[in-house]
Design a protein around this motif. Structure first.
Motif, mmCIF file in Angstrom:
data_model
loop_
_atom_site.group_PDB
_atom_site.id
_atom_site.type_symbol
_atom_site.label_atom_id
_atom_site.label_comp_id
_atom_site.label_asym_id
_atom_site.label_seq_id
_atom_site.Cartn_x
_atom_site.Cartn_y
_atom_site.Cartn_z
ATOM 1 N N PRO A 264 0.828 -1.212 0.000
ATOM 2 C CA PRO A 264 0.000 0.000 0.000
ATOM 3 C C PRO A 264 0.863 1.263 0.000
ATOM 4 C CG PRO A 264 0.101 -0.919 2.210
ATOM 5 C CD PRO A 264 0.886 -1.856 1.327
ATOM 6 N N GLN A 265 0.437 2.287 -0.715
ATOM 7 C CA GLN A 265 1.172 3.552 -0.779
ATOM 8 C C GLN A 265 0.169 4.696 -0.677
ATOM 9 O OE1 GLN A 265 3.318 4.095 -4.511
ATOM 10 N NE2 GLN A 265 4.368 5.926 -3.802
ATOM 11 N N PRO A 266 0.453 5.718 0.136
ATOM 12 C CA PRO A 266 -0.459 6.869 0.177
ATOM 13 C C PRO A 266 -0.544 7.543 -1.190
ATOM 14 C CG PRO A 266 1.171 6.975 1.960
ATOM 15 C CD PRO A 266 1.609 5.894 1.024
ATOM 16 N N SER A 267 -1.685 8.113 -1.506
ATOM 17 C CA SER A 267 -1.834 8.837 -2.771
ATOM 18 C C SER A 267 -0.878 10.011 -2.815
ATOM 19 C CB SER A 267 -3.274 9.335 -2.915
ATOM 20 O OG SER A 267 -3.401 10.075 -4.117
ATOM 21 N N ARG A 268 -0.365 10.308 -4.015
ATOM 22 C CA ARG A 268 0.451 11.507 -4.229
ATOM 23 C C ARG A 268 -0.406 12.643 -4.764
ATOM 24 N NH1 ARG A 268 0.759 6.705 -4.349
ATOM 25 N NH2 ARG A 268 1.018 6.531 -6.590
ATOM 26 N N ASP A 269 -1.700 12.401 -4.898
ATOM 27 C CA ASP A 269 -2.652 13.460 -5.252
ATOM 28 C C ASP A 269 -3.001 14.173 -3.945
ATOM 29 O OD1 ASP A 269 -4.987 14.402 -7.272
ATOM 30 O OD2 ASP A 269 -5.814 14.084 -5.267
ATOM 31 N N HIS B 141 -9.648 9.074 8.033
ATOM 32 C CA HIS B 141 -8.996 7.924 8.678
ATOM 33 C C HIS B 141 -8.993 6.705 7.758
ATOM 34 C CE1 HIS B 141 -8.558 9.708 12.762
ATOM 35 N NE2 HIS B 141 -9.564 10.441 12.343
ATOM 36 N N GLU B 142 -8.858 6.936 6.454
ATOM 37 C CA GLU B 142 -8.783 5.824 5.488
ATOM 38 C C GLU B 142 -7.330 5.405 5.317
ATOM 39 O OE1 GLU B 142 -10.853 5.576 1.594
ATOM 40 O OE2 GLU B 142 -11.651 7.508 2.220
ATOM 41 N N GLU B 143 -7.065 4.110 5.372
ATOM 42 C CA GLU B 143 -5.718 3.602 5.140
ATOM 43 C C GLU B 143 -5.464 3.518 3.632
ATOM 44 O OE1 GLU B 143 -3.250 2.875 7.262
ATOM 45 O OE2 GLU B 143 -4.537 3.697 8.828
ATOM 46 N N PRO B 144 -4.233 3.845 3.188
ATOM 47 C CA PRO B 144 -3.921 3.700 1.764
ATOM 48 C C PRO B 144 -4.013 2.241 1.337
ATOM 49 C CG PRO B 144 -2.005 4.547 2.986
ATOM 50 C CD PRO B 144 -3.083 4.290 3.989
ATOM 51 N N GLY B 145 -4.498 1.996 0.139
ATOM 52 C CA GLY B 145 -4.600 0.631 -0.365
ATOM 53 C C GLY B 145 -3.585 0.373 -1.465
ATOM 54 N N ARG B 146 -3.555 -0.867 -1.942
ATOM 55 C CA ARG B 146 -2.576 -1.269 -2.959
ATOM 56 C C ARG B 146 -2.878 -0.657 -4.324
ATOM 57 N NH1 ARG B 146 -1.991 -7.733 -1.466
ATOM 58 N NH2 ARG B 146 -1.503 -7.409 0.739
ATOM 59 N N VAL B 147 -4.157 -0.374 -4.598
ATOM 60 C CA VAL B 147 -4.504 0.254 -5.878
ATOM 61 C C VAL B 147 -3.805 1.609 -6.001
ATOM 62 C CG1 VAL B 147 -6.421 1.405 -7.079
ATOM 63 C CG2 VAL B 147 -6.679 -0.962 -6.324
ATOM 64 N N LEU B 148 -3.568 2.257 -4.872
ATOM 65 C CA LEU B 148 -2.926 3.574 -4.884
ATOM 66 C C LEU B 148 -1.415 3.496 -5.105
ATOM 67 C CD1 LEU B 148 -5.710 4.293 -3.721
ATOM 68 C CD2 LEU B 148 -4.576 5.924 -2.227
ATOM 69 N N ASN B 149 -0.841 2.308 -5.010
ATOM 70 C CA ASN B 149 0.590 2.151 -5.281
ATOM 71 C C ASN B 149 0.874 2.611 -6.710
ATOM 72 O OD1 ASN B 149 3.116 0.781 -6.186
ATOM 73 N ND2 ASN B 149 3.077 -0.014 -4.090
ATOM 74 N N ASN B 150 1.951 3.353 -6.894
ATOM 75 C CA ASN B 150 2.253 3.902 -8.228
ATOM 76 C C ASN B 150 2.416 2.819 -9.296
ATOM 77 O OD1 ASN B 150 5.351 3.657 -9.070
ATOM 78 N ND2 ASN B 150 5.253 3.775 -6.841
ATOM 79 N N CYS B 151 2.677 1.589 -8.856
ATOM 80 C CA CYS B 151 2.892 0.470 -9.775
ATOM 81 C C CYS B 151 1.641 -0.388 -9.970
ATOM 82 C CB CYS B 151 4.011 -0.434 -9.265
ATOM 83 S SG CYS B 151 5.590 0.407 -9.040
#
Lengths: 325, 325
Positions: A103-108, A119-129
């Motif tokens: 998981p990666q936080p959004s860069r937007d 309080h939303e946790e970053p998910g894997r869809v947000l990963n740049n890859c």
């Protein structure tokens, strides 16, 4: 290659390697050591996506050019990228939990702040890859292979290595594990420039790998926003170019460019891994070639960015070292 | 000086300069170019705080050792730092709006997230340099000088330049504007090491500047948490040391150490400005000298940090280049 000025001083300096190759794999121009062994990181994504197209998986799943662009992307996890990846996952009967990237936080910025507030946790869809990984999942399904698609011995990664060695023209001496947990194969600076020239000249050949390469380059050029995002170097420099070009960054100061109209491929590595320097040096090489205009505001922003302090005051600038490019 | 490994490759490399000087200003050991001209950035804060003490302002306002440590700090804007700066400002009859440094988000994770959730804008007290600036304001009040205390011609900055040239033993060739809008005076690598040796040997002399330097070094050593913050290199390395030492980072890969028991001063600059490399190289120099133990977990964390990817997997490490230190 790049100087970072503050007041009367070049406060910090960045050295690097760069190679321009033509379609015969010949070095047209080079800086530093063309035989330096490197990890191209995300600059190799269009190679990691090659088996997806060449295998027939892309057509079996009717992948749009948007999805092909996403398979080559280091996107910023903005809503446009996240929605497209989620739809693609649904269309191949897979979900976020099938992605192996972490998981990666959004860069937007707006989305990132909104998620913190909710309080939303970053998910894997947000990963740049996540686009590359959804491509891996698509190929995995097409091949009927196992879920562990990042294992170096998995059919997907074996296909990636084979494609990588084919387009670089070299046996890879090994691999590192990337930020997204996929293997990232090593090659030389000239090997990577040769690979990019393979993509740049692919339209002149009719073999399967070349036809697949053309589709990926065209998808990247058609959808610069999907390849990176708003305000990002790859997106803005592709949009600012005088001719159709594909430009792709990688971690640790890597950068490539594919110039189909000239049949040239470019590889660039800043030795210390700094992105501020790789963006500046890639812009400088493309200005020198006439692909970019130095005075275009989006080019200037990477070629000669201002450094501002916490009060918004300009305290310095990044610039190409004189006489290098 | 420093290598960044991923899998089988040293993927990125960092070069730099370092100098160790003794109390006579003699170079004991050096790497790179001792005469390279540099900006010491926040590594010069104990010099910028010298006029505060030497002028009598610190005693006129009964500054505690905590406040002297804060005047030399690049703090992380955690509640402990912010409260201490606010109290100090109140005690000298000044407020946040008198600080010239710009606003900076807190580097304390809980506070940063809490402020985003509460839609609170970062203030100037949270700027990592707010202690230095409150020191400047204290001296400004003591001198009855004008509000524009970051102007290079303001009595505070003229005093800083004079102190800087005195302890470096060199006329400064100029200055850059720092991240906090204060002038940052240039000197050579050996000039900065000489200045740090001046601090390290100050206890052996009785002049006003030396007595003032001793108080600042003792304050830094007494309050390592105030000088940086939880988990920060300066704080953890000072706490881990086998003997009392002051260690202070600066932007763009700068670092210094003051070793009073040995009478030695150290200056370090990573040429490309990378903090991951300056932390590693400073730890390596201090391990070599026996000031730090390589196996101490807080030392290892900077000497040989693991690189983890988005999934938490170890993908590489940073390490001192073999044979350099």
């Amino acid at each position: 290659m790049v100087e970072v000025w503050r007041g009367p001083l070049a406060e910090s300096l960045h050295a690097g390697h760069a190679v321009i190759c033509d379609g015969n794999g010949e070095i047209v121009e080079a800086w530093g050591d063309p035989e330096a062994v490197i990890l191209p990181r995300s600059s190799a994504k269009m190679i990691q996506a090659l088996p997806l197209v060449a295998s027939g998986a892309a057509d079996a799943f009717s992948l749009s050019t948007e999805r092909l662009a996403l398979s080559c992307a280091s996107h910023e996890g903005a809503p446009v990228h996240n929605a497209a990846v989620r739809e693609w996952l649904a269309d191949i009967g897979r979900s976020e939990s099938d992605l192996i990237c972490g998981p990666q936080p959004s860069r937007d910025k707006a989305l990132k702040l909104g998620m913190i507030r909710d309080h939303e946790e970053p998910g894997r869809v947000l990963n740049n890859c996540s686009g590359k990984h959804t491509g891996f999942l698509t190929l995995t399904r097409h091949l009927g292979a196992g879920a562990d698609y990042c294992d170096p011995d998995h059919p997907v990664q074996r296909a990636c290595r084979s494609a990588f060695e084919e387009v670089t023209g070299l046996e890879s001496p090994g691999f590192g594990i990337d930020g997204c947990s996929a293997p990232n194969f090593a090659t030389t600076m000239s090997g990577m420039a040769r690979a990019m020239a393979f993509y740049a000249t692919a339209g002149q050949r009719g073999d399967l790998l070349s036809r697949s390469a053309v589709r990926l380059v065209e998808a990247m050029i058609a959808h610069p926003l999907l390849v990176a995002g708003e305000g990002r170097a790859c997106t803005l420099l592709m949009q600012a170019a005088n001719e159709p070009v594909a430009i792709k960054t990688g971690a640790e100061g890597y950068f490539i460019a594919i110039l189909p109209e000239r049949g040239l491929g470019i590889s660039l590595k800043i030795a210390d891994g700094a992105t501020r320097a790789s963006e500046c040096a890639m812009a400088a090489i493309l200005v020198r070639l006439g692909v970019l205009e130095a005075e275009h505001p989006d080019v200037k922003h990477f070629l000669n960015p201002e450094i501002r302090n916490w009060d918004g005051r300009v305290t310095g600038s990044v610039r190409p070292a004189p006489g290098v490019f």
